[in-house]
Design a protein around this motif. Sequence first.
Motif, PDB file in Angstrom:
ATOM      1  N   ALA A 107      -0.634   6.833  21.481  1.00  0.00           N
ATOM      2  CA  ALA A 107      -0.875   8.040  20.696  1.00  0.00           C
ATOM      3  C   ALA A 107      -0.217   8.018  19.314  1.00  0.00           C
ATOM      4  N   VAL A 108       0.804   7.194  19.118  1.00  0.00           N
ATOM      5  CA  VAL A 108       1.504   7.175  17.821  1.00  0.00           C
ATOM      6  C   VAL A 108       1.221   5.910  17.012  1.00  0.00           C
ATOM      7  N   LEU A 109       0.382   5.034  17.530  1.00  0.00           N
ATOM      8  CA  LEU A 109       0.227   3.732  16.891  1.00  0.00           C
ATOM      9  C   LEU A 109      -0.572   3.789  15.589  1.00  0.00           C
ATOM     10  N   GLY A 110      -1.257   4.892  15.352  1.00  0.00           N
ATOM     11  CA  GLY A 110      -1.976   5.049  14.099  1.00  0.00           C
ATOM     12  C   GLY A 110      -1.251   5.893  13.080  1.00  0.00           C
ATOM     13  N   ASP A 111      -0.058   6.387  13.421  1.00  0.00           N
ATOM     14  CA  ASP A 111       0.691   7.240  12.496  1.00  0.00           C
ATOM     15  C   ASP A 111       1.241   6.404  11.335  1.00  0.00           C
ATOM     16  N   ALA A 112       1.241   7.012  10.150  1.00  0.00           N
ATOM     17  CA  ALA A 112       1.544   6.264   8.926  1.00  0.00           C
ATOM     18  C   ALA A 112       2.873   5.511   8.948  1.00  0.00           C
ATOM     19  N   PRO A 113       3.989   6.131   9.385  1.00  0.00           N
ATOM     20  CA  PRO A 113       5.248   5.371   9.360  1.00  0.00           C
ATOM     21  C   PRO A 113       5.208   4.117  10.235  1.00  0.00           C
ATOM     22  N   VAL A 114       4.488   4.187  11.341  1.00  0.00           N
ATOM     23  CA  VAL A 114       4.375   3.030  12.235  1.00  0.00           C
ATOM     24  C   VAL A 114       3.482   1.972  11.607  1.00  0.00           C
ATOM     25  N   VAL A 115       2.350   2.398  11.076  1.00  0.00           N
ATOM     26  CA  VAL A 115       1.416   1.459  10.446  1.00  0.00           C
ATOM     27  C   VAL A 115       2.051   0.804   9.215  1.00  0.00           C
ATOM     28  N   ASP A 116       2.758   1.588   8.417  1.00  0.00           N
ATOM     29  CA  ASP A 116       3.391   1.042   7.212  1.00  0.00           C
ATOM     30  C   ASP A 116       4.449  -0.001   7.571  1.00  0.00           C
ATOM     31  N   VAL A 126       3.732  -7.365  11.797  1.00  0.00           N
ATOM     32  CA  VAL A 126       3.694  -7.218  13.251  1.00  0.00           C
ATOM     33  C   VAL A 126       2.695  -6.112  13.596  1.00  0.00           C
ATOM     34  N   THR A 127       2.541  -5.835  14.884  1.00  0.00           N
ATOM     35  CA  THR A 127       1.617  -4.787  15.305  1.00  0.00           C
ATOM     36  C   THR A 127       2.340  -3.441  15.360  1.00  0.00           C
ATOM     37  N   PRO A 128       1.590  -2.339  15.316  1.00  0.00           N
ATOM     38  CA  PRO A 128       2.228  -1.028  15.484  1.00  0.00           C
ATOM     39  C   PRO A 128       2.998  -0.906  16.797  1.00  0.00           C
ATOM     40  N   ALA A 129       2.474  -1.458  17.876  1.00  0.00           N
ATOM     41  CA  ALA A 129       3.197  -1.389  19.151  1.00  0.00           C
ATOM     42  C   ALA A 129       4.539  -2.105  19.055  1.00  0.00           C
ATOM     43  N   LEU A 148      13.865  -3.258  11.802  1.00  0.00           N
ATOM     44  CA  LEU A 148      13.454  -2.135  10.972  1.00  0.00           C
ATOM     45  C   LEU A 148      14.624  -1.665  10.114  1.00  0.00           C
ATOM     46  N   SER A 149      14.313  -1.244   8.915  1.00  0.00           N
ATOM     47  CA  SER A 149      15.349  -0.706   8.030  1.00  0.00           C
ATOM     48  C   SER A 149      15.732   0.699   8.467  1.00  0.00           C
ATOM     49  N   ASP A 150      16.836   1.194   7.956  1.00  0.00           N
ATOM     50  CA  ASP A 150      17.237   2.569   8.250  1.00  0.00           C
ATOM     51  C   ASP A 150      16.151   3.556   7.837  1.00  0.00           C
ATOM     52  N   ALA A 151      15.531   3.308   6.694  1.00  0.00           N
ATOM     53  CA  ALA A 151      14.477   4.211   6.225  1.00  0.00           C
ATOM     54  C   ALA A 151      13.280   4.190   7.163  1.00  0.00           C
ATOM     55  N   GLU A 152      12.940   3.010   7.673  1.00  0.00           N
ATOM     56  CA  GLU A 152      11.813   2.912   8.606  1.00  0.00           C
ATOM     57  C   GLU A 152      12.136   3.603   9.930  1.00  0.00           C
TER      58      GLU A 152
END
Length: 276
Positions: free
Chosen positions: A196-205, A212-215, A250-254
């Motif tokens: 359900a969250v794999l298409g959300d912008a922060p994950v995709v970005d 890598v993949t969103p998952a 992942l960075s702190d911002a991510e």
Amino acid sequence: MTTHVPSVSLSDGRTMPQLGFGVFQVPDAETTAAVSSALEAGYRSIDTAAVYGNERGVGRALAESGVARDELFVTTKLWVDRLGRASAREGLEESLGKLGLDHVDLYLVHWPAPATDAYLDAWQGLEDLRDAGLARSIGVSNFLPEHLDRVAALGGSNPVVNQVELHPALQNRETVAANARHGAVTEAWSPLAQGAVLGDAPVVDAARAHGVTPAQVVLRWHLQQGRVVIPKSVTPARIAANLDVLDFELSDAELTAVDGLERDGRTGPHPGTFNG
């Protein structure tokens, strides 16, 4: 194939792999192949439960794998039909028979069924099973802060793990804080929110930035915050990809951006009904 998966320390002095393989909602007929794929990919922690109806399938995969028992970390769970001090032993012995094992590494009270206090008797039963060597470590699943408080008030040992639904859309912050207060590691079931969250912008970005993949981003988000995760799949390529999350960070911002996705995004029933 072997993969170095980091471990987390448990409050009883033991450790468990931080990344494992779950079989919630996998039919028994498909479980052996799925767990075999997971073991071949390098997983060594397998999570099942009596109510899943697939412990025999897990057991077949373990027996056929050739992986030494001391390299495996096997978790199963006590269902509500055995919530009692004596009946907890019956439940575990039945599970051990299906798994083909003489002990499990982690045994959990699957759900507190809070209409009664039977989960408190069951917890004392799990302490007996640990002392008898049938379960190396003991914990709970789907417990809310008030359930953890009542277990602690018994004056015995506290759960080393509380397995709850947790993903970017549902972060269960109060329960995570209660787990920390009682010395329990938080273990996330449905860590990918069933997609359900794999298409959300922060994950995709983040996925695009790291190649890598969103998952994989979501699993890395869990790991960097110290949680145990047990993603589920029956597809060999996806099973392997879910394990391939150890060579980027992942960075702190991510991390903060993914944190911001929280909403009541439950993929299972709310507390008070059955959760995985």
